[in-house]
Design a protein around this motif. Structure first.
Motif, PDB file in Angstrom:
ATOM      1  N   VAL A  88     -24.755 123.456  12.300  1.00 28.94           N
ATOM      2  CA  VAL A  88     -25.662 122.671  12.993  1.00 28.94           C
ATOM      3  C   VAL A  88     -26.120 123.357  14.135  1.00 28.94           C
ATOM      4  O   VAL A  88     -27.376 123.555  14.546  1.00 28.94           O
ATOM      5  N   ASP A  89     -25.118 124.098  14.974  1.00 27.73           N
ATOM      6  CA  ASP A  89     -25.444 124.959  15.869  1.00 27.73           C
ATOM      7  C   ASP A  89     -26.451 125.981  15.767  1.00 27.73           C
ATOM      8  O   ASP A  89     -27.258 126.405  16.406  1.00 27.73           O
ATOM      9  N   TYR A  90     -25.887 126.753  14.578  1.00 26.69           N
ATOM     10  CA  TYR A  90     -26.975 127.651  14.145  1.00 26.69           C
ATOM     11  C   TYR A  90     -28.269 127.582  13.865  1.00 26.69           C
ATOM     12  O   TYR A  90     -29.242 128.439  14.403  1.00 26.69           O
ATOM     13  N   CYS A  91     -28.658 126.410  13.302  1.00 25.00           N
ATOM     14  CA  CYS A  91     -29.829 126.149  12.967  1.00 25.00           C
ATOM     15  C   CYS A  91     -30.658 125.514  13.915  1.00 25.00           C
ATOM     16  O   CYS A  91     -31.820 125.790  14.272  1.00 25.00           O
ATOM     17  N   ASN A 120     -36.789 130.732  15.753  1.00 22.55           N
ATOM     18  CA  ASN A 120     -37.767 131.851  15.391  1.00 22.55           C
ATOM     19  C   ASN A 120     -38.213 132.247  14.213  1.00 22.55           C
ATOM     20  O   ASN A 120     -39.600 132.476  13.767  1.00 22.55           O
ATOM     21  N   MET A 121     -37.076 132.222  13.317  1.00 23.10           N
ATOM     22  CA  MET A 121     -37.359 132.537  11.747  1.00 23.10           C
ATOM     23  C   MET A 121     -38.379 131.414  11.308  1.00 23.10           C
ATOM     24  O   MET A 121     -38.903 131.754  10.401  1.00 23.10           O
ATOM     25  N   ASN A 140     -43.114 129.230   7.935  1.00 23.59           N
ATOM     26  CA  ASN A 140     -44.094 128.578   8.110  1.00 23.59           C
ATOM     27  C   ASN A 140     -43.726 126.983   8.447  1.00 23.59           C
ATOM     28  O   ASN A 140     -44.349 126.016   7.897  1.00 23.59           O
ATOM     29  N   ARG A 141     -42.796 127.160   9.305  1.00 22.43           N
ATOM     30  CA  ARG A 141     -42.398 125.681   9.783  1.00 22.43           C
ATOM     31  C   ARG A 141     -42.370 125.742  11.306  1.00 22.43           C
ATOM     32  O   ARG A 141     -42.319 126.840  11.850  1.00 22.43           O
ATOM     33  N   GLY A 185     -38.467 124.666  22.348  1.00 21.97           N
ATOM     34  CA  GLY A 185     -39.699 125.181  23.056  1.00 21.97           C
ATOM     35  C   GLY A 185     -39.324 126.716  23.271  1.00 21.97           C
ATOM     36  O   GLY A 185     -38.165 127.177  22.779  1.00 21.97           O
ATOM     37  N   ASN A 186     -40.490 127.412  23.615  1.00 25.90           N
ATOM     38  CA  ASN A 186     -40.502 128.520  23.925  1.00 25.90           C
ATOM     39  C   ASN A 186     -39.944 129.918  22.838  1.00 25.90           C
ATOM     40  O   ASN A 186     -39.203 130.741  22.954  1.00 25.90           O
ATOM     41  N   THR A 187     -40.211 129.408  21.292  1.00 29.80           N
ATOM     42  CA  THR A 187     -40.090 130.281  20.349  1.00 29.80           C
ATOM     43  C   THR A 187     -41.392 131.045  20.168  1.00 29.80           C
ATOM     44  O   THR A 187     -42.337 130.934  20.656  1.00 29.80           O
ATOM     45  N   ASP A 188     -40.954 131.837  19.106  1.00 38.18           N
ATOM     46  CA  ASP A 188     -42.332 132.749  18.676  1.00 38.18           C
ATOM     47  C   ASP A 188     -43.403 131.903  17.959  1.00 38.18           C
ATOM     48  O   ASP A 188     -43.071 130.895  17.405  1.00 38.18           O
ATOM     49  N   LYS A 189     -44.733 132.483  18.293  1.00 36.47           N
ATOM     50  CA  LYS A 189     -45.719 131.781  17.712  1.00 36.47           C
ATOM     51  C   LYS A 189     -46.006 131.848  16.216  1.00 36.47           C
ATOM     52  O   LYS A 189     -45.965 133.243  15.929  1.00 36.47           O
ATOM     53  N   SER A 190     -46.362 131.081  15.423  1.00 37.76           N
ATOM     54  CA  SER A 190     -46.840 131.252  14.168  1.00 37.76           C
ATOM     55  C   SER A 190     -48.150 132.268  14.103  1.00 37.76           C
ATOM     56  O   SER A 190     -49.025 131.856  14.902  1.00 37.76           O
TER      57      SER A 190
END
Length: 319
Positions: free
Chosen positions: A254-257, A264-265, A271-272, A277-282
């Motif tokens: 759960v922590d890893y997810c 970012n993955m 495509n999710r 917040g503040n993650t990479d943008k698609s």
């Protein structure tokens, strides 16, 4: 010595039940195992409804440690099946998507969409739900059984709120007409919808964003439509099964997810839409601000889930 080895092997295991597609599973699980090389992950896939029934049957001797991938509404009323655990990474989750229940962590945001086969649709306009009642589409539309597929149930709720303009009871006349246009065709799971459209069996399917975009990227003759009447974006979730045999490993998963790496993955490779917040943008998903997002009353959905599933079944089987 053999007993010690067997015990160690058991302690280093993690069993995950999930309806997620293979690519998403492989990417996230591989990332988790890279950080936790001593943990052997076993993944069992099936549709959401089947997995929840298995957890209920096995509750006195759980096989699964994690249920990963159902929609929030699919498990909100099943909270007694899950352990209380709030990840330290939940603090980085956006407001409105935090683990408010104490046992249900949000993993990604999943808008409902329509997937269109561009080779089959011809000149038929499809911009939203109302267009699916076109007689020219009778028998050419595929939907999944909402009692088995959480993404299909989310679409059913989406329909009721969008067509009912906020009053779900006003959406049933439309559902009745849609069932007639389905012409007896209903997939047993979500994959039957997007695969059926991508493979040219159907012109239109009711599915979720990731599936449609993934098939677009693969070169399949498909496009996606965000329903003009309104789109619900419901999170899918991750829960630790009550009395899980490998609860410490489950907590680590759960922590890893919810790590920045995993989130970012989601955006860049899977495509999710992340919940952090503040993650990479698609590079391909349009901003949420450009979608006509609508919301439901969670208490109403929870109170009516069984009634709505029964009513859908009654309408669908009447044709």
């Amino acid at each position: 010595m053999q007993n010690d080895t067997a015990t160690q092997k058991d302690e280093n295991s993690l069993v995950i039940y999930t309806p997620h597609p293979e690519k998403l599973i492989n990417n996230i699980v591989n990332g988790f195992e890279a950080q936790n090389p001593d943990i052997k992950v076993d993944v069992i896939t099936a549709v959401t409804g089947e997995l929840i029934k298995r957890i209920e049957v096995e509750k006195n001797n759980p096989v699964a440690d994690i249920l990963w991938g159902p929609s929030l509404n699919g498990v909100r009323y099943k909270a007694d099946l899950f352990e209380t655990y709030v990840s330290t990474n939940d603090a980085n989750v956006m407001e409105g998507l935090k683990n408010a229940e104490g046992s249900i962590s949000r993993f990604s945001q999943v808008p409902s969409i329509l997937i269109i086969n561009t080779n089959l649709i011809g000149n038929i306009k499809v911009e939203g739900y109302e267009d699916l009642l076109n007689p020219e589409l009778k028998g050419k539309i595929i939907f999944a059984d909402p009692s088995a597929s959480s993404s299909a149930f989310e679409h059913l709720v989406n329909i009721l709120y969008a067509i009912g303009k906020g009053d779900p009871e006003q959406g049933w006349d439309y559902v009745d007409k849609l069932c007639a246009n389905l012409d007896g065709k209903l997939a047993s799971g979500s994959s039957g919808v997007y695969k059926g459209v991508a493979d040219g069996e159907y012109a239109v399917g009711l599915t979720y964003e990731e599936a449609g975009i993934t098939y677009m990227q693969s070169g399949s003759p498909v496009k996606i439509v965000y329903m003009k009447e309104g789109v619900r974006s419901t999170p899918d979730v991750i829960c630790i099964v009550k009395n899980a045999k490998h609860i410490d490993n489950a907590k680590k998963f759960v922590d890893y997810c919810l790590t920045l790496e995993a989130q970012n993955m989601l955006a860049k490779d899977l495509n999710r839409r992340p919940v952090r917040g503040n993650t990479d943008k698609s590079d391909i998903m349009i901003p949420m601000e450009q979608i006509n997002i609508i919301v439901e009353d969670p208490a109403v959905v929870e109170a009516n889930t069984k009634k709505w599933l029964d009513k859908f079944k009654e309408l669908f089987t009447s044709y």
